[in-house]
Design an enzyme around this catalytic site. Structure first.
Site, PDB file in Angstrom:
ATOM      1  N   HIS A  91       0.867  -1.178   0.000  1.00  0.00           N
ATOM      2  CA  HIS A  91       0.000   0.000   0.000  1.00  0.00           C
ATOM      3  C   HIS A  91       0.906   1.230   0.000  1.00  0.00           C
ATOM      4  O   HIS A  91       1.580   1.519   0.990  1.00  0.00           O
ATOM      5  CB  HIS A  91      -0.920  -0.004   1.221  1.00  0.00           C
ATOM      6  CG  HIS A  91      -1.970  -1.080   1.162  1.00  0.00           C
ATOM      7  ND1 HIS A  91      -2.507  -1.661   2.285  1.00  0.00           N
ATOM      8  CD2 HIS A  91      -2.576  -1.663   0.101  1.00  0.00           C
ATOM      9  CE1 HIS A  91      -3.413  -2.566   1.909  1.00  0.00           C
ATOM     10  NE2 HIS A  91      -3.468  -2.587   0.596  1.00  0.00           N
ATOM     11  N   GLU A  94       1.432   4.064   2.786  1.00  0.00           N
ATOM     12  CA  GLU A  94       1.798   3.651   4.136  1.00  0.00           C
ATOM     13  C   GLU A  94       3.319   3.750   4.310  1.00  0.00           C
ATOM     14  O   GLU A  94       4.021   2.762   4.520  1.00  0.00           O
ATOM     15  CB  GLU A  94       1.254   2.248   4.415  1.00  0.00           C
ATOM     16  CG  GLU A  94      -0.279   2.237   4.387  1.00  0.00           C
ATOM     17  CD  GLU A  94      -0.902   0.857   4.526  1.00  0.00           C
ATOM     18  OE1 GLU A  94      -0.155  -0.118   4.728  1.00  0.00           O
ATOM     19  OE2 GLU A  94      -2.145   0.759   4.419  1.00  0.00           O
ATOM     20  N   HIS A 150       2.870  -2.846   7.171  1.00  0.00           N
ATOM     21  CA  HIS A 150       1.864  -1.846   6.814  1.00  0.00           C
ATOM     22  C   HIS A 150       1.857  -0.713   7.837  1.00  0.00           C
ATOM     23  O   HIS A 150       2.515  -0.786   8.875  1.00  0.00           O
ATOM     24  CB  HIS A 150       0.465  -2.485   6.795  1.00  0.00           C
ATOM     25  CG  HIS A 150       0.240  -3.423   5.655  1.00  0.00           C
ATOM     26  ND1 HIS A 150      -0.567  -3.106   4.580  1.00  0.00           N
ATOM     27  CD2 HIS A 150       0.718  -4.670   5.417  1.00  0.00           C
ATOM     28  CE1 HIS A 150      -0.577  -4.124   3.735  1.00  0.00           C
ATOM     29  NE2 HIS A 150       0.196  -5.088   4.216  1.00  0.00           N
ATOM     30  N   GLU A 184       1.623  -4.106  11.617  1.00  0.00           N
ATOM     31  CA  GLU A 184       1.048  -2.771  11.452  1.00  0.00           C
ATOM     32  C   GLU A 184       1.726  -1.801  12.424  1.00  0.00           C
ATOM     33  O   GLU A 184       2.110  -2.183  13.525  1.00  0.00           O
ATOM     34  CB  GLU A 184      -0.457  -2.795  11.768  1.00  0.00           C
ATOM     35  CG  GLU A 184      -1.291  -3.664  10.840  1.00  0.00           C
ATOM     36  CD  GLU A 184      -1.792  -2.910   9.614  1.00  0.00           C
ATOM     37  OE1 GLU A 184      -1.402  -1.733   9.436  1.00  0.00           O
ATOM     38  OE2 GLU A 184      -2.570  -3.504   8.851  1.00  0.00           O
TER      39      GLU A 184
END
Length: 492
Positions: free
Chosen positions: A234, A237, A332, A405
């Site tokens: 992504h 990010e 991420h 994350e």
């Protein structure tokens, strides 16, 4: 007081032509001067010039509201209007002490860390170190003037006329920055580091693969464990790249823990899975508008070439009896949660469930910003096409697949009463702690010689921070503000 948008005049500085309206959302603004309504004379100082036609830039349109207020529209991801989160633009032709309010009016997400104190980052030509704006100058709210969409408004005071100011959603980490970093690693000619081009993106950008291991300690009698790590599927990010660089910086260092890990583990790292999306300033998608993290099950070699190449490599390694692929970690950043945390998969076998929890528990002990309580294990249908879910089903029961994350904003530690905002350095530190945790997981602590400490000091691992050097004084405000900074009160 009723807020009314004037029919604004925007002018391309280079061509002199007027622009604006919905068509401006097709691409980024390009040296766009925004003048008061009806103004047709020569450009004046204080008529702000907006630009996002640079790598990882994003700003689709600017509306003049008043001398002090401007509405800003994020350009949607290429070929996909659903995603509007990342912004990254410059402002120049400012007056000293000019005060403005910028309203970012078309976010595609309603939940945001802006509700919890997050603020955009800013730098300028004379102060090139990114810093967060004061949270007290940032407001996030539903706006009746924009169909009750959520708007993020921030106040700013320009303080140096000759500076170009740059504002972004989070610290940018561009494709070019990665290429410079990897080239600098290659020039060191480290015997335990190999860089190769695994493939090319749709726009012919490199898909890099790093292999870090000490080949002197590999042989038929010693099976090495293999850890595979990917980041930036992504593109918006960007914290994922700082974490990834932290992992790499540590693993190639002379720290005794890194040396032992290179002897016993093979690390394969793809630092940027979506180089086109990163280059274009997208938040979630590739050039062609695909969320690549939903296409692991059947990636197309022409539409998703980077994903296809990585999946091919992992499948090939999984079929090789000489390779013990034990970990897949996809990095991420998260837009609504604090701290670092992990997502894992759900298994029927309770023992496997417990084994899968071991690495996050160990990481929690090594990284004060990592939260085991936020870590969760799921099998949501909507996540079926992700790397974690697909590879979790492909690899055998001795392998573990995680999504790592990290918050776009901040973390809470055990003793803290207020969130601590992340910096480029603290993102990298989390990466170093991720790498160091493999020593504990593989129970290699007894190999540390002379009882040397295994915790990581920043001075022992020299991060290569491409564009974050420079003076640390705050961007914005006036001379009086800078005096207040010295006395501990920062105001913009």
């Amino acid at each position: 007081m009723e807020r009314k948008m004037e029919e604004n005049t925007v002018r391309d500085v280079e061509t002199g032509s007027e622009a604006g309206g919905e068509d401006a959302l097709v691409g980024n603004v390009n040296k766009l001067m925004v003048s008061p309504p009806g103004y047709s004379g020569a450009p004046r100082k204080g008529h702000l010039v907006f630009d996002a036609c640079f790598e990882s830039g994003n700003l689709g349109r600017v509306d003049y509201i008043s001398e002090f207020e401007f509405d800003l529209f994020i350009r949607p991801d290429t070929c996909n209007p659903r995603f509007r989160v990342w912004f990254n633009f410059t402002v120049e032709n400012v007056c000293e002490t000019q005060r403005v309010i910028f309203n970012v009016v078309n976010f595609s997400k309603t939940k945001s860390l802006y509700r919890d104190g997050m603020s955009p980052v800013v730098k300028s030509t004379s102060r090139p170190k990114w810093q967060r704006l004061p949270a007290k100058n940032v407001y996030y709210y539903r706006c009746p003037d924009h169909r009750r969409n959520y708007v993020m408004s921030f106040a700013f005071c320009f303080d140096r006329e000759d500076d170009v100011y740059q504002f972004a959603y989070c610290y940018p980490y561009t494709y070019s920055r990665l290429q410079h970093y990897l080239a600098s690693l290659e020039r060191r000619n480290l015997p335990y580091l190999q860089r190769e081009q695994l493939g090319l993106s749709v726009q012919q950008r490199r898909l890099d693969l790093l292999t870090i291991t000490n080949s002197d300690h590999s042989g038929p009698e010693r099976e090495k464990k293999l850890v595979f790590l990917t980041a930036r599927v992504h593109p918006g990010e960007s914290p994922a790249s700082f974490i990834c660089q932290g992992v790499i910086d540590f693993l190639v260092s002379q720290h005794p823990v890194a040396q032992i890990l290179r002897d016993h583990v093979i690390f394969k790292i793809v630092p940027m899975l979506n180089p086109d999306g990163v280059y274009l300033g997208n938040y979630r998608c590739s050039l062609m508008g695909f969320d690549l993290n939903r296409h692991w099950q059947d990636p197309s070699p022409w539409a998703h070439p980077t994903l296809h190449a990585v999946k091919q490599l992992i499948v090939q390694m999984n079929q090789d009896p000489r390779v013990s692929l034990e970990f897949y970690i996809d990095v991420h950043a998260h837009s609504t949660m604090l701290n670092g945390f992990m997502y894992g998969n759900v298994f029927e076998d309770e023992e496997r469930v417990q084994r899968q929890a071991v690495f996050p528990r160990l990481l929690c002990q090594n990284a004060p910003d990592f939260s085991f309580s936020n870590t969760s294990f799921n099998r949501d249908v909507v996540k079926a096409g992700t790397g974690r879910r697909f590879l979790g089903g492909l690899l055998d029961d001795t392998s573990y697949c995680y999504t790592l994350e990290v918050s776009f904003y901040s973390y809470m530690t055990a003793g803290s009463t207020a969130p601590v905002p992340y910096t480029e350095e603290t993102y990298m530190k989390l990466g170093r702690n991720v790498a160091r945790t493999f020593l504990d997981y593989y129970k290699l602590n007894n190999l540390i010689k002379d009882n040397r400490p295994t915790h990581i000091q920043s001075s022992e691992v020299k991060p290569h921070i491409g564009d974050s050097n420079g003076k640390g004084n705050a961007v914005g405000g006036d001379a009086a503000d800078r005096e207040r900074e010295k006395s501990g009160c920062v105001r913009h």
